[in-house]
Write a protein that holds these residues in place. Structure first.
Motif, PDB file in Angstrom:
ATOM      1  N   ASP A 184       0.815  -1.216   0.000  1.00 53.22           N
ATOM      2  CA  ASP A 184       0.000   0.000   0.000  1.00 53.22           C
ATOM      3  C   ASP A 184       0.845   1.262   0.000  1.00 53.22           C
ATOM      4  OD1 ASP A 184      -2.426  -1.187  -0.142  1.00 53.22           O
ATOM      5  OD2 ASP A 184      -3.076  -0.713   1.902  1.00 53.22           O
ATOM      6  N   LEU A 185       2.160   1.106   0.013  1.00 51.46           N
ATOM      7  CA  LEU A 185       3.045   2.253   0.158  1.00 51.46           C
ATOM      8  C   LEU A 185       3.395   2.896  -1.181  1.00 51.46           C
ATOM      9  CD1 LEU A 185       5.652   0.971   2.786  1.00 51.46           C
ATOM     10  CD2 LEU A 185       3.811   2.612   3.174  1.00 51.46           C
ATOM     11  N   THR A 186       3.636   4.198  -1.115  1.00 53.09           N
ATOM     12  CA  THR A 186       4.256   4.944  -2.202  1.00 53.09           C
ATOM     13  C   THR A 186       5.529   5.572  -1.646  1.00 53.09           C
ATOM     14  OG1 THR A 186       2.171   5.402  -3.330  1.00 53.09           O
ATOM     15  CG2 THR A 186       4.007   6.875  -3.801  1.00 53.09           C
ATOM     16  N   LEU A 187       6.620   5.491  -2.402  1.00 62.09           N
ATOM     17  CA  LEU A 187       7.915   5.994  -1.946  1.00 62.09           C
ATOM     18  C   LEU A 187       8.360   7.156  -2.827  1.00 62.09           C
ATOM     19  CD1 LEU A 187       7.775   3.021  -0.836  1.00 62.09           C
ATOM     20  CD2 LEU A 187      10.250   2.963  -1.059  1.00 62.09           C
ATOM     21  N   LEU A 188       8.996   8.111  -2.199  1.00 63.09           N
ATOM     22  CA  LEU A 188       9.647   9.210  -2.919  1.00 63.09           C
ATOM     23  C   LEU A 188      11.139   8.941  -2.915  1.00 63.09           C
ATOM     24  CD1 LEU A 188       9.351  11.980  -4.326  1.00 63.09           C
ATOM     25  CD2 LEU A 188       9.635  13.041  -2.072  1.00 63.09           C
ATOM     26  N   VAL A 189      11.724   8.822  -4.109  1.00 60.39           N
ATOM     27  CA  VAL A 189      13.130   8.441  -4.254  1.00 60.39           C
ATOM     28  C   VAL A 189      13.854   9.540  -5.029  1.00 60.39           C
ATOM     29  CG1 VAL A 189      14.721   6.655  -5.061  1.00 60.39           C
ATOM     30  CG2 VAL A 189      12.418   6.018  -4.292  1.00 60.39           C
ATOM     31  N   ASP A 190      14.998   9.986  -4.513  1.00 59.22           N
ATOM     32  CA  ASP A 190      15.709  11.073  -5.173  1.00 59.22           C
ATOM     33  C   ASP A 190      16.609  10.562  -6.292  1.00 59.22           C
ATOM     34  OD1 ASP A 190      18.034  10.107  -3.965  1.00 59.22           O
ATOM     35  OD2 ASP A 190      18.116  11.656  -2.432  1.00 59.22           O
ATOM     36  N   ARG A 191      17.341  11.459  -6.907  1.00 60.59           N
ATOM     37  CA  ARG A 191      18.158  11.132  -8.082  1.00 60.59           C
ATOM     38  C   ARG A 191      19.292  10.173  -7.762  1.00 60.59           C
ATOM     39  NH1 ARG A 191      20.602  17.277  -8.620  1.00 60.59           N
ATOM     40  NH2 ARG A 191      21.473  17.418  -6.513  1.00 60.59           N
ATOM     41  N   GLN A 192      19.685  10.101  -6.479  1.00 61.79           N
ATOM     42  CA  GLN A 192      20.759   9.195  -6.074  1.00 61.79           C
ATOM     43  C   GLN A 192      20.248   7.825  -5.657  1.00 61.79           C
ATOM     44  OE1 GLN A 192      22.287  12.575  -3.418  1.00 61.79           O
ATOM     45  NE2 GLN A 192      24.170  11.460  -3.861  1.00 61.79           N
ATOM     46  N   GLY A 193      18.937   7.666  -5.635  1.00 61.95           N
ATOM     47  CA  GLY A 193      18.366   6.395  -5.221  1.00 61.95           C
ATOM     48  C   GLY A 193      18.078   6.308  -3.733  1.00 61.95           C
ATOM     49  N   ARG A 194      18.101   7.425  -3.031  1.00 60.76           N
ATOM     50  CA  ARG A 194      17.812   7.440  -1.602  1.00 60.76           C
ATOM     51  C   ARG A 194      16.323   7.676  -1.379  1.00 60.76           C
ATOM     52  NH1 ARG A 194      22.010  12.039   0.099  1.00 60.76           N
ATOM     53  NH2 ARG A 194      20.569  13.113  -1.298  1.00 60.76           N
ATOM     54  N   VAL A 195      15.743   6.978  -0.426  1.00 62.12           N
ATOM     55  CA  VAL A 195      14.316   7.117  -0.128  1.00 62.12           C
ATOM     56  C   VAL A 195      14.131   8.333   0.772  1.00 62.12           C
ATOM     57  CG1 VAL A 195      12.319   6.065   0.990  1.00 62.12           C
ATOM     58  CG2 VAL A 195      13.848   4.669  -0.411  1.00 62.12           C
ATOM     59  N   ARG A 196      13.240   9.250   0.359  1.00 63.34           N
ATOM     60  CA  ARG A 196      13.040  10.504   1.080  1.00 63.34           C
ATOM     61  C   ARG A 196      11.663  10.624   1.714  1.00 63.34           C
ATOM     62  NH1 ARG A 196      17.121  13.858  -0.672  1.00 63.34           N
ATOM     63  NH2 ARG A 196      16.707  14.929   1.310  1.00 63.34           N
ATOM     64  N   GLY A 197      10.765   9.669   1.435  1.00 65.33           N
ATOM     65  CA  GLY A 197       9.447   9.760   2.043  1.00 65.33           C
ATOM     66  C   GLY A 197       8.624   8.513   1.800  1.00 65.33           C
ATOM     67  N   PHE A 198       7.672   8.248   2.723  1.00 63.31           N
ATOM     68  CA  PHE A 198       6.729   7.131   2.615  1.00 63.31           C
ATOM     69  C   PHE A 198       5.314   7.684   2.727  1.00 63.31           C
ATOM     70  CE2 PHE A 198      10.591   5.484   4.573  1.00 63.31           C
ATOM     71  CZ  PHE A 198      10.859   4.356   3.802  1.00 63.31           C
ATOM     72  N   TYR A 199       4.401   7.120   1.934  1.00 64.46           N
ATOM     73  CA  TYR A 199       3.040   7.635   1.876  1.00 64.46           C
ATOM     74  C   TYR A 199       2.065   6.476   1.656  1.00 64.46           C
ATOM     75  CZ  TYR A 199       6.240  11.355   0.638  1.00 64.46           C
ATOM     76  OH  TYR A 199       7.329  12.195   0.614  1.00 64.46           O
ATOM     77  N   ARG A 200       0.857   6.621   2.159  1.00 63.09           N
ATOM     78  CA  ARG A 200      -0.196   5.654   1.863  1.00 63.09           C
ATOM     79  C   ARG A 200      -0.837   6.057   0.548  1.00 63.09           C
ATOM     80  NH1 ARG A 200      -4.199   3.588   6.346  1.00 63.09           N
ATOM     81  NH2 ARG A 200      -4.571   2.227   4.559  1.00 63.09           N
ATOM     82  N   GLY A 201      -0.613   5.246  -0.464  1.00 62.47           N
ATOM     83  CA  GLY A 201      -0.983   5.631  -1.827  1.00 62.47           C
ATOM     84  C   GLY A 201      -2.460   5.709  -2.114  1.00 62.47           C
ATOM     85  N   VAL A 202      -3.317   5.228  -1.203  1.00 57.19           N
ATOM     86  CA  VAL A 202      -4.760   5.251  -1.467  1.00 57.19           C
ATOM     87  C   VAL A 202      -5.438   6.471  -0.858  1.00 57.19           C
ATOM     88  CG1 VAL A 202      -4.908   2.742  -1.654  1.00 57.19           C
ATOM     89  CG2 VAL A 202      -5.247   3.833   0.574  1.00 57.19           C
TER      90      VAL A 202
END
Length: 232
Positions: A184-202
Motif C-alpha cells: 500500500d506504500l508509495t515511496l519518494l526516491v531522489d536522483r541518487q536512489g535514496r528514499v526521502r518519504g513514505f506515503y499511503r498511496g490510497v
C-alpha cells in the motif's frame, strides 16, 4: 560650468519622471537576491531514510556534517530514467491481484500527481508489483496510465533484488503506518536512489503530502551543493 549644470538639470528631470519606475523595477530584483542569499542556507531538506554509515570525517571540531554520511541507495535507480539529469522518482508498490477498489484508488491518486506535475519533466511515476500475476478485474491500461511498471525496465533478477533491498526500510515505514501492508506504500526516491518519504498511496491527504514533498525535493535540487554551506 554650464555643461555640468545642464547635465545635473537633465538628471534631476529624469529622476523625477522615471525614478518611481526604476524603483518599481529594481526593488523586486533586490528582494529576490537578498532572499536567495539568505534563505538558501536555511533550507530544510527532506529526511533520508534507511541504514546509514557515518564516515570518520563526519565529526570535526565538535560539529556533525551530514554531507559526510553514506546513506542506503536503492539498486538500479539510474536505469529507471535514462537521460534525465535530476529525476524525482515516485514509486508505487502495488499488489497486482489485490482488491479492485484499492487498485482503482491508487490509479486515481497517481492521476492527481500526473495532473499537478504534467509540465515538469523531472517527475516520473513507477509501480512495482509485489507478485507477477495479472491485474485482477481491472483494465491494466487504466492502472498503468500514470505509472510505468518497472517490470518493463527490470529483469526478474533485478526486480527480486529491489524487493529484497526495500525490506531494509521496514522499521522506518512501520513507525508511520503500523497496520498496513507494504504494497500500500508509495515511496519518494531522489536522483541518487535514496528514499526521502513514505506515503499511503490510497489516501488523498497522503498524496497531497507526497506532492508537497516532491516540490521540496525539486527545490533541493536547485539548491546546489556548491552554493550550499554545510549544515549542522
Amino acid at each position: 560650468r554650464p555643461d555640468v549644470r545642464v547635465g545635473l538639470l537633465v538628471y534631476t528631470a529624469l529622476m523625477r519622471q522615471y525614478g518611481l519606475l526604476f524603483l518599481m523595477l529594481g526593488l523586486p530584483v533586490v528582494i529576490y537576491l537578498l532572499y536567495v542569499n539568505t534563505a538558501e542556507n536555511r533550507y530544510q531538506s527532506l529526511p533520508i531514510y534507511g541504514p546509514r554509515k557515518v564516515l570518520l570525517t563526519a565529526v570535526a571540531d565538535g560539529k556533525t556534517h551530514p554531507d559526510d554520511t553514506l546513506y542506503f541507495v536503492l539498486p538500479g535507480v539510474k536505469e529507471w530514467t535514462k537521460g534525465s539529469g535530476n529525476p524525482v522518482h515516485i514509486l508505487h508498490l502495488v499488489r497486482n491481484d489485490g482488491p479492485v477498489h484499492r487498485l482503482a484508488l491508487r490509479s486515481k491518486q497517481a492521476a492527481r500527481v500526473r495532473d499537478v506535475f504534467r509540465s515538469n519533466p523531472l517527475v516520473h511515476q513507477f509501480c512495482l508489483g509485489v507478485n507477477d500475476g495479472a491485474v485482477k478485474d481491472l483494465d491494466s491500461a487504466v492502472l498503468f496510465a500514470d505509472m510505468q511498471p518497472l517490470e518493463r525496465i527490470l529483469d526478474s533478477a533485478s526486480k527480486a533484488e529491489l524487493w529484497r533491498e526495500l525490506r531494509v526500510f521496514t522499521p522506518d515505514w512501520q513507525q508511520m503506518f503500523r497496520q498496513i501492508p507494504q504494497e500500500d506504500l508509495t515511496l519518494l526516491v531522489d536522483r541518487q536512489g535514496r528514499v526521502r518519504g513514505f506515503y499511503r498511496g490510497v489516501l488523498k491527504d497522503q498524496t497531497d503530502r507526497l506532492m508537497e514533498d516532491t516540490r521540496t525535493l525539486i527545490a533541493e535540487y536547485a539548491n546546489t551543493p556548491n552554493k550550499r554551506r554545510r549544515r549542522v
